[in-house]
Design a protein around this motif. Structure first.
Motif, PDB file in Angstrom:
ATOM      1  N   SER B 181       0.813  -1.218   0.000  1.00  0.00           N
ATOM      2  CA  SER B 181       0.000   0.000   0.000  1.00  0.00           C
ATOM      3  C   SER B 181       0.849   1.272   0.000  1.00  0.00           C
ATOM      4  O   SER B 181       0.529   2.261  -0.656  1.00  0.00           O
ATOM      5  CB  SER B 181      -0.970  -0.002   1.194  1.00  0.00           C
ATOM      6  OG  SER B 181      -0.208  -0.098   2.381  1.00  0.00           O
ATOM      7  N   ARG B 182       2.012   1.202   0.692  1.00  0.00           N
ATOM      8  CA  ARG B 182       2.841   2.418   0.767  1.00  0.00           C
ATOM      9  C   ARG B 182       3.386   2.753  -0.625  1.00  0.00           C
ATOM     10  O   ARG B 182       3.278   3.876  -1.111  1.00  0.00           O
ATOM     11  CB  ARG B 182       3.991   2.200   1.753  1.00  0.00           C
ATOM     12  CG  ARG B 182       4.751   3.476   2.094  1.00  0.00           C
ATOM     13  CD  ARG B 182       5.730   3.205   3.236  1.00  0.00           C
ATOM     14  NE  ARG B 182       6.695   2.187   2.896  1.00  0.00           N
ATOM     15  CZ  ARG B 182       7.819   2.436   2.199  1.00  0.00           C
ATOM     16  NH1 ARG B 182       8.083   3.655   1.800  1.00  0.00           N
ATOM     17  NH2 ARG B 182       8.657   1.467   1.918  1.00  0.00           N
ATOM     18  N   ASN B 183       3.936   1.724  -1.279  1.00  0.00           N
ATOM     19  CA  ASN B 183       4.481   1.943  -2.629  1.00  0.00           C
ATOM     20  C   ASN B 183       3.367   2.258  -3.614  1.00  0.00           C
ATOM     21  O   ASN B 183       3.551   3.052  -4.537  1.00  0.00           O
ATOM     22  CB  ASN B 183       5.281   0.721  -3.087  1.00  0.00           C
ATOM     23  CG  ASN B 183       6.682   0.730  -2.509  1.00  0.00           C
ATOM     24  OD1 ASN B 183       7.377   1.751  -2.595  1.00  0.00           O
ATOM     25  ND2 ASN B 183       7.088  -0.369  -1.885  1.00  0.00           N
ATOM     26  N   GLY B 184       2.202   1.607  -3.404  1.00  0.00           N
ATOM     27  CA  GLY B 184       1.046   1.882  -4.262  1.00  0.00           C
ATOM     28  C   GLY B 184       0.655   3.351  -4.184  1.00  0.00           C
ATOM     29  O   GLY B 184       0.417   4.011  -5.206  1.00  0.00           O
ATOM     30  N   GLU B 185       0.630   3.849  -2.967  1.00  0.00           N
ATOM     31  CA  GLU B 185       0.304   5.271  -2.767  1.00  0.00           C
ATOM     32  C   GLU B 185       1.311   6.167  -3.477  1.00  0.00           C
ATOM     33  O   GLU B 185       0.952   7.155  -4.116  1.00  0.00           O
ATOM     34  CB  GLU B 185       0.329   5.604  -1.257  1.00  0.00           C
ATOM     35  CG  GLU B 185      -1.004   5.480  -0.542  1.00  0.00           C
ATOM     36  CD  GLU B 185      -2.111   6.296  -1.201  1.00  0.00           C
ATOM     37  OE1 GLU B 185      -1.819   7.303  -1.877  1.00  0.00           O
ATOM     38  OE2 GLU B 185      -3.279   5.897  -1.080  1.00  0.00           O
ATOM     39  N   ALA B 186       2.556   5.801  -3.347  1.00  0.00           N
ATOM     40  CA  ALA B 186       3.614   6.626  -3.942  1.00  0.00           C
ATOM     41  C   ALA B 186       3.451   6.697  -5.458  1.00  0.00           C
ATOM     42  O   ALA B 186       3.607   7.762  -6.072  1.00  0.00           O
ATOM     43  CB  ALA B 186       4.992   6.069  -3.569  1.00  0.00           C
ATOM     44  N   VAL B 187       3.124   5.548  -6.062  1.00  0.00           N
ATOM     45  CA  VAL B 187       2.956   5.522  -7.530  1.00  0.00           C
ATOM     46  C   VAL B 187       1.739   6.353  -7.921  1.00  0.00           C
ATOM     47  O   VAL B 187       1.780   7.110  -8.903  1.00  0.00           O
ATOM     48  CB  VAL B 187       2.839   4.061  -8.042  1.00  0.00           C
ATOM     49  CG1 VAL B 187       2.361   4.027  -9.486  1.00  0.00           C
ATOM     50  CG2 VAL B 187       4.182   3.354  -7.913  1.00  0.00           C
ATOM     51  N   MET B 188       0.669   6.228  -7.137  1.00  0.00           N
ATOM     52  CA  MET B 188      -0.526   7.003  -7.461  1.00  0.00           C
ATOM     53  C   MET B 188      -0.247   8.494  -7.334  1.00  0.00           C
ATOM     54  O   MET B 188      -0.722   9.308  -8.126  1.00  0.00           O
ATOM     55  CB  MET B 188      -1.695   6.620  -6.534  1.00  0.00           C
ATOM     56  CG  MET B 188      -2.242   5.224  -6.780  1.00  0.00           C
ATOM     57  SD  MET B 188      -2.506   4.809  -8.512  1.00  0.00           S
ATOM     58  CE  MET B 188      -3.742   5.966  -8.962  1.00  0.00           C
ATOM     59  N   GLU B 189       0.556   8.835  -6.372  1.00  0.00           N
ATOM     60  CA  GLU B 189       0.933  10.234  -6.196  1.00  0.00           C
ATOM     61  C   GLU B 189       1.707  10.733  -7.420  1.00  0.00           C
ATOM     62  O   GLU B 189       1.480  11.838  -7.909  1.00  0.00           O
ATOM     63  CB  GLU B 189       1.787  10.365  -4.907  1.00  0.00           C
ATOM     64  CG  GLU B 189       2.260  11.765  -4.573  1.00  0.00           C
ATOM     65  CD  GLU B 189       1.108  12.772  -4.454  1.00  0.00           C
ATOM     66  OE1 GLU B 189       0.009  12.361  -4.034  1.00  0.00           O
ATOM     67  OE2 GLU B 189       1.294  13.945  -4.818  1.00  0.00           O
ATOM     68  N   LEU B 190       2.564   9.859  -7.892  1.00  0.00           N
ATOM     69  CA  LEU B 190       3.357  10.206  -9.085  1.00  0.00           C
ATOM     70  C   LEU B 190       2.436  10.446 -10.282  1.00  0.00           C
ATOM     71  O   LEU B 190       2.603  11.421 -11.029  1.00  0.00           O
ATOM     72  CB  LEU B 190       4.330   9.054  -9.383  1.00  0.00           C
ATOM     73  CG  LEU B 190       5.327   9.227 -10.517  1.00  0.00           C
ATOM     74  CD1 LEU B 190       6.196  10.472 -10.290  1.00  0.00           C
ATOM     75  CD2 LEU B 190       6.215   7.995 -10.608  1.00  0.00           C
ATOM     76  N   LEU B 191       1.445   9.579 -10.443  1.00  0.00           N
ATOM     77  CA  LEU B 191       0.505   9.756 -11.555  1.00  0.00           C
ATOM     78  C   LEU B 191      -0.285  11.060 -11.408  1.00  0.00           C
ATOM     79  O   LEU B 191      -0.548  11.761 -12.389  1.00  0.00           O
ATOM     80  CB  LEU B 191      -0.456   8.555 -11.650  1.00  0.00           C
ATOM     81  CG  LEU B 191       0.168   7.233 -12.078  1.00  0.00           C
ATOM     82  CD1 LEU B 191      -0.892   6.125 -12.167  1.00  0.00           C
ATOM     83  CD2 LEU B 191       0.857   7.344 -13.443  1.00  0.00           C
ATOM     84  N   ARG B 192      -0.640  11.337 -10.140  1.00  0.00           N
ATOM     85  CA  ARG B 192      -1.371  12.596  -9.902  1.00  0.00           C
ATOM     86  C   ARG B 192      -0.519  13.793 -10.343  1.00  0.00           C
ATOM     87  O   ARG B 192      -1.005  14.722 -10.976  1.00  0.00           O
ATOM     88  CB  ARG B 192      -1.722  12.735  -8.410  1.00  0.00           C
ATOM     89  CG  ARG B 192      -3.086  12.130  -8.058  1.00  0.00           C
ATOM     90  CD  ARG B 192      -3.576  12.614  -6.700  1.00  0.00           C
ATOM     91  NE  ARG B 192      -2.691  12.286  -5.603  1.00  0.00           N
ATOM     92  CZ  ARG B 192      -2.743  11.127  -4.917  1.00  0.00           C
ATOM     93  NH1 ARG B 192      -3.628  10.205  -5.225  1.00  0.00           N
ATOM     94  NH2 ARG B 192      -1.908  10.901  -3.932  1.00  0.00           N
ATOM     95  N   GLU B 193       0.748  13.734  -9.979  1.00  0.00           N
ATOM     96  CA  GLU B 193       1.654  14.829 -10.343  1.00  0.00           C
ATOM     97  C   GLU B 193       1.754  14.967 -11.860  1.00  0.00           C
ATOM     98  O   GLU B 193       1.737  16.062 -12.403  1.00  0.00           O
ATOM     99  CB  GLU B 193       3.060  14.563  -9.786  1.00  0.00           C
ATOM    100  CG  GLU B 193       3.190  14.806  -8.288  1.00  0.00           C
ATOM    101  CD  GLU B 193       4.525  14.321  -7.766  1.00  0.00           C
ATOM    102  OE1 GLU B 193       4.598  14.025  -6.564  1.00  0.00           O
ATOM    103  OE2 GLU B 193       5.479  14.219  -8.574  1.00  0.00           O
ATOM    104  N   LEU B 194       1.841  13.832 -12.508  1.00  0.00           N
ATOM    105  CA  LEU B 194       1.961  13.860 -13.978  1.00  0.00           C
ATOM    106  C   LEU B 194       0.701  14.457 -14.592  1.00  0.00           C
ATOM    107  O   LEU B 194       0.758  15.247 -15.539  1.00  0.00           O
ATOM    108  CB  LEU B 194       2.194  12.441 -14.532  1.00  0.00           C
ATOM    109  CG  LEU B 194       3.521  11.806 -14.162  1.00  0.00           C
ATOM    110  CD1 LEU B 194       3.551  10.333 -14.597  1.00  0.00           C
ATOM    111  CD2 LEU B 194       4.659  12.556 -14.857  1.00  0.00           C
TER     112      LEU B 194
END
Lengths: 805, 233
Positions: B181-194
């Motif tokens: 979940s932690r890494n999942g959140e991080a990736v989703m955050e990255l997509l949000r930024e993009l």
């Protein structure tokens, strides 16, 4: 492309087992092919050293089609003069005859094979000396100052590379001869000569009907061989019309010099090249199979590349780059193997090769190896690359997804390759089986003597130095000297050793018969001279009558022995003992009658691969002495150990006479069919290699198939299949492949073995035993190759197998 | 963000039928879908509803059995294999659930890979790869092999690879499916930024938490669009 190659190399390093197997298979194929190509190159492609315009050089011979259309005679000296005088299509016409030349200026005499050659020959051949000059055109005239050209090795070894050798007078065959030049390194024309002197022939000593000169000619620029042949045949017809007694029925054969020089080995060499390319094809099929399996396991990586936008071309280029890396490494290793292979080939040839056959590693051999490697990369790499470049894309990039190449078509291709490998291996094995059987038959040939414990050597007195009586006295003194060596049971001399091929055919008449009007209608026989004790030394049974004795000398009535074939052919209904015959040395001269005193068992004097069915007449050496003879000594122990004793015995009789061609009789036998043994051995080695590679290929496919079917096997086992059922399932698949390969291979072998026709002794090209044994061997090897993966399959844990992806 | 009238992607009555022996499976039936430039769309639905099949068609990995598909105004449904490969390479960036990095290539080489197929010069590639890796915070790991990275880091590299070629749209197939979940959140955050920076993203997910990150969620069921919700900003 560089990125592709770099990545390819990295991938190969990451999978060492795959890489090692693939590189080794390629190296074996390329190494064997390059080795064989070096033989093809030496025989058929590589230009001969020093001879200019080689494509204009011809070999000319005369022969009697009525006697044998295959065997050439030489050219009679008067015929040679007529050809030379009348031919307008030729730039040069030369002749040569080999001779023993004894250089006796040093501490001990050195014997060399020399050649008497027409003075203008070197000029039109285009060779230049490294020191001095070649012969002048007038130096082959009778009475001209005797001159000689030295071979490079003689100059180096006998004269210490003396730069002031020109104009030095040396003793050759007892004659004072002036050295006029030194020939370049490697020049040993016509085959293996080290000294040359101008040919000085008196026509009356070499009358028509004595076909014993080797002739070569050079066509004028722009003349075709057909034109030259037509002209020489027309001249031959005129000679025959003018000299019907000697030349009626004589035909002229004109061939390219190279063709003549390599004719015996050409077919076998090309067959061997074909065989070794088969081996290489099997190796390529193996690598293709490995690549196909690897492509399947890399389907995901390829899928990702395609998803990221790689075109098929980029994928194919990437995979071909890997094949290229494999091929380059395989070629490099193959070249190293070829260097060893060529060395082995040279060592396996028991006779001295003609100077122009050199198995050097030249640019042709290197280019062949490189081209074969690159061609192979495409051959084994292209199809797997094409297959791998079209996986089922969506499936391939899924986690745990399998590629389309793993099943269906990919499996069919892998199966097809194994079937092809088995078929190719069968063709090779049948070829090897036939040549092996033929060679074994030759080896077991009863040549009519007991060759064991027998040492032989050649010795002789140069006719230019010694009279005929001297030769008689020399051998009369020598034979008892040899026989008295401790450990020697008996000794004798003969002009022709059994199975050596060093024997001529002579015309003869029987008592009551008139001299034939034409030579082509004469009775023909092998004729040789022997000393008393020859029959005992060779253990040739005397069937009737008596053997020669020392009393059969020049003062007694001429006597001869004949063999069974002569007795049967010439005296079918009468007793030959006491009857007379005369060998026709020169037509028109009064016959010298000799009485038949004994009949001996047939002995083979031709080489075993070139046997002719001629009766044999033995003359008594001491009644008409020959200058050069082969001495034979039967020993109680290892005959090779007696060479130095024999040499000492000869020097004790005449300190200027060297011995040469020192061989055991077993070696003489081996040399009499060495080509068959040589090619038979190579065929067998290559066939063994093919069998090994095919077995590896089959094993690989079966092992891959078991891996692919793990889940299926697990299901079967879960449903109650026993180990035997699984074993049958897997081996059944393999055996079907082997059986298909055998069926296809037998059909191909049936047709391809016809190419061996004429190169087999006593074995049919469709020998059922060879076909049967080879098929059985392949089937057994195939079963073994299937058994290991099948056994692995039976040991699978059904629970794990069912989870297998 | 440009939410103009002409869609980047337009699907009309797209169907996909799989034929196996005698069985016909309708994976997609009559799909109508528009995705505008700069939109962040999530595709949701139960397992087997056709989400991944739809994404494969959108990514030109697969072809529809029927209907039309236009990308940037050009019909792409029935292009040849090489043409589809060219468009995938230039217009589409993929982010897979299982990362799909090539294990034998370094991080740098993985990101560089689609650019090499584009025939970009070495200098341009270097600059694009460095920029993409910096953007996902993986510049310091350029020389590592994927096996030396954590799952989250691998997915960041996969995102960098998808970004490097500046595609028209990023397609993400369960990008957090293989992550904690932690890494999942991080990736989703990255997509949000993009997305915030202007990227168009289409993401398949069955996790409602992550679906909420998108501007819009398209629900599939039995191969049909059953709901298309625009989420209020």
């Amino acid at each position: 492309m560089w990125n592709d190659i770099r990545f390819g190399a990295r991938m190969l390093v990451k999978t060492p087992a795959f890489t090692i197997i693939a590189v080794l298979a390629l190296a074996l194929g390329i190494g064997a092919s390059t080795t064989t190509f070096s033989v093809v190159n030496a025989l058929l492609l590589k230009p001969w050293p020093y001879i200019q315009d080689q494509n204009r050089l011809l070999y000319v011979s005369e022969y009697f089609p009525k006697v044998s259309s295959e065997h050439d005679n030489g050219v009679a000296y008067p015929d040679y003069l007529d050809f030379k005088k009348q031919a307008t299509t030729l730039e040069g016409f030369g002749t040569t005859t080999a001779a023993t030349m004894i250089l006796s200026d040093g501490e001990k005499p050195d014997r060399y094979l020399g050649a008497f050659i027409t003075a203008d020959a070197f000029s039109f051949l285009g060779v230049q000396p490294i020191l001095g000059r070649i012969f002048r055109a007038d130096e082959d005239q009778k009475g001209a100052t005797p001159v000689a050209l030295l071979g490079y090795e003689v100059w180096k070894n006998h004269f210490g590379s003396d730069a002031n050798i020109i104009d030095r007078v040396v003793t050759i065959n007892g004659k004072r001869v002036t050295i006029v030049g030194v020939m370049p390194k490697g020049w040993r024309f016509p085959e293996a000569c080290d000294l040359w002197m101008p040919l000085q022939v008196e026509e009356k000593e070499n009358a028509r009907g004595n076909f014993n000169f080797a002739c070569f000619a050079k066509m004028k620029r722009g003349v075709s061989i057909e034109q030259a042949r037509a002209e020489l045949e027309a001249i031959g017809t005129r000679i025959a019309a003018d000299n019907p007694q000697t030349n009626s029925g004589v035909s002229v054969r004109v061939r390219f010099f190279r063709e003549e020089a390599v004719s015996d080995a050409k077919t076998l060499t090309l067959l061997l090249m074909g065989a070794v390319l088969f081996v290489h094809l099997i190796a390529c099929a193996n690598v293709a199979n490995l690549l196909l399996a690897r492509g399947a396991s890399r389907a995901r990586e390829i899928g990702i590349r395609l998803a990221l936008g790689a075109g098929r071309r980029a994928i194919i280029r990437q995979l071909l780059a890997e094949s290229l890396v494999l091929a380059v490494v395989g070629s490099a290793l193959g070249l190293i193997l070829a260097v060893w292979g060529i060395d082995l080939v040279i060592r396996a040839v028991p006779v001295e090769m003609p100077y122009f056959i050199r198995f050097d590693f030249d640019w042709r051999v290197f280019s062949f190896s490189l081209a074969l490697g690159l061609g192979s990369a495409v051959l084994f790499g292209l199809f797997p690359a094409l297959q791998a470049s079209r996986p089922q894309l969506v499936e391939a990039i899924k986690e745990g997804g399998r590629s389309g190449i793993g099943g269906g078509k990919g499996q069919r291709v892998r199966n097809g390759l194994v079937v092809a490998e088995v078929a190719l291996a069968l063709v090779l094995l049948v070829g090897a089986g036939l040549t092996l059987r033929s060679f074994l038959k030759l080896q077991a040939t009863d040549i009519g003597i007991d060759p064991s414990h027998t040492l032989t050597f050649r010795v002789g007195l140069p006719p230019t130095q010694f009279k005929q009586e001297d030769a008689g006295r020399f051998f009369t003194a020598l034979i008892p000297q040899i026989a008295s060596i401790p450990g020697v049971e008996s000794s004798a001399a003969t002009t022709s050793l059994p199975a050596s091929g060093n024997i001529g055919v002579s015309a003869l008449i029987l008592e009551g018969e008139a001299e034939p009007r034409q030579l082509q209608n004469a009775r023909l026989a092998h004729g040789l001279a022997i000393t008393p004790g020859y029959l005992a030394t060779c253990r040739i049974p005397l069937l009737r009558g008596r053997d020669f004795t020392l009393a059969d000398n020049k003062d007694s009535q001429r006597v001869v022995l004949i063999d069974e074939l002569a007795a049967h052919k010439w005296f079918p209904h009468t007793d030959p003992i006491g009857r007379q015959l005369a060998m026709l040395e020169k037509l028109g001269e009064p016959p010298k009658w000799a009485t038949i005193i004994g009949i001996v068992r047939n002995v083979v004097y031709d080489r075993l691969t070139e046997r002719r069915e001629f009766p044999c007449v033995y003359a008594a050496q001491y009644q008409n002495p020959e200058w050069f003879m082969s001495v034979m000594l039967r020993t109680k122990t290892d005959p090779a150990a007696f060479a130095n004793f024999a040499r000492a015995a000869v020097l004790a009789v005449n300190k200027e006479i060297p011995i040469y061609k020192v061989k055991t009789m077993d070696q003489v036998m081996v040399e009499s069919f060495w080509e068959r043994r040589f090619f038979g051995t190579l065929f067998t080695v290559f066939a063994g290699l093919a069998l090994f590679l095919a077995a590896i290929g089959l094993y690989g496919v079966m092992a891959y198939s078991v891996r692919q079917r793990t889940q299926e096997i697990g299901v079967r086992m879960a449903l109650g299949a026993q180990a035997g059922d699984v074993l049958r399932l897997v081996t059944g698949h393999g055996i079907r492949l082997v059986a298909s390969g055998l069926a296809i291979g037998v059909v191909f072998a049936f047709f391809l073995t016809k190419l061996l026709q004429g190169n087999l002794e006593g074995v049919s090209v469709h020998d059922p035993l060879s076909f049967g044994v080879v098929s059985a061997v392949l089937l057994i090897v195939g079963l073994l190759a299937c058994y290991l993966p099948a056994r692995t399959a039976t040991q699978l844990d059904p629970v794990r197998a069912l989870r297998y992806e | 963000m440009n939410n103009g009238s002409k869609p980047l992607i337009h699907l009309e009555d797209v169907t996909k039928v799989f034929l196996t022996d005698e069985v016909e499976t309708h994976a997609l039936s009559g799909i109508h879908l528009d995705i505008k430039d700069g939109e962040y769309v999530s595709i949701a639905g139960p397992s087997g509803c056709g989400k991944s099949t739809l994404l494969s068609i959108l990514g030109l990995l697969d072809t529809p059995s029927g209907g039309s598909y236009s990308l940037k105004g050009s019909e792409v449904a029935n292009l040849s294999f090489p043409e589809r490969a060219r468009i995938r390479n230039r217009e589409i960036g993929f982010i897979f659930q299982s990362f799909n990095l090539i294990g034998d290539l370094t991080v740098y080489e993985n990101v560089e890979l689609p650019l090499t197929y584009r025939g970009m010069s070495s200098g341009d590639r270097k600059s694009a790869v460095t920029q993409a890796l910096e953007r996902v915070g993986m510049g310091h790991r350029a020389k590592h092999l994927p096996s030396q990275l954590s799952g989250g880091q691998q997915q960041r590299v996969a995102v960098a690879r998808a970004l490097a070629g500046k595609p028209a749209i990023l397609l993400a197939d369960e990008p957090t499916g293989n992550l904690d979940s932690r890494n999942g959140e991080a990736v989703m955050e990255l997509l949000r930024e993009l997305h915030a920076a202007g990227a168009t993203i289409c993401m398949v997910t069955h996790d409602p938490r992550f679906a909420q990150n998108a501007d819009r969620t398209v629900h599939l069921f039995d191969g049909r669009v059953v709901e298309d919700n625009r989420i209020a900003a």
